[in-house]
Design an enzyme around this catalytic site. Sequence first.
Site, short mmCIF file in Angstrom:
data_model
loop_
_atom_site.label_atom_id
_atom_site.label_comp_id
_atom_site.label_asym_id
_atom_site.label_seq_id
_atom_site.Cartn_x
_atom_site.Cartn_y
_atom_site.Cartn_z
CG ASP A 200 10.35 9.00 -5.66
OD1 ASP A 200 11.09 8.74 -6.63
OD2 ASP A 200 10.56 9.56 -4.64
CG ASP B 46 2.36 6.84 -5.89
OD1 ASP B 46 2.77 7.79 -6.21
OD2 ASP B 46 2.87 6.19 -4.88
CG ASP C 25 4.25 11.49 -6.57
OD1 ASP C 25 4.94 12.13 -5.94
OD2 ASP C 25 4.09 10.03 -6.47
#
Length: 226
Positions: free
Chosen positions: A13, A174, A11
């Site tokens: 961001d 995250d 990922d």
Amino acid sequence: MWDQIKAIAFDLDGTLIDSVPDLAVATQATLAELGLSSCTEAQVRTWVGNGAEMLMRRAMTHALGLDVEQTALDAAMPTFMHHYQENLEKHSVLYADVHSVLQTLFDAGYKLAVVTNKPYRFTLPLLNAFGINDFFSLVLGGDTLAKMKPDPLPLQHVLREWQLEKSQLLMVGDSRNDILAAKAAGIASIGLTYGYNYGEDIGLSGPDAVCEQFSDILNWVNPAKQ
């Protein structure tokens, strides 16, 4: 399981880059231009993860105190895109050890991809700005395919593109969107605790491993075995 991993999808961001400071500036500028009450950076941290449109939907809903009509959201998006383009890399930062860990994995022969819900037009400039673009041989934005995470389509695309078995691909992220996408695609996942996950413990989403720091990934994926 870990010894079979040949490729890793990351990922963006909240995983590689802390981009909320610039997203917050763009969101605040958009709300101001629309004549709506502003928001804080802390609030924006709880709103990101489902793409730019959902971020603005949450911001406008918060400002108005009611659901936003699609027509109003559609009208606001060009303003947000403009402000974010103007503030894409002014305040964002690369998380600790990201460059060195990516270098280690790249040198060991792992195939690396970025699978993000951020619009593609913003993804490549960010990767280039922080000097990590060359590590990735595949980059998928939230608008690259017909669906984005938590749908498994982007990860299924990676599997097909690189002709991998499900046991050979790992997702690192995250957010629960990353973990849900990995589960739906039938691949392994690592959840990072420091990013953006709507205030929820990433462990509750059931990743195969949880890491508090980016460098902890190397405790699970061993480059020496490649």
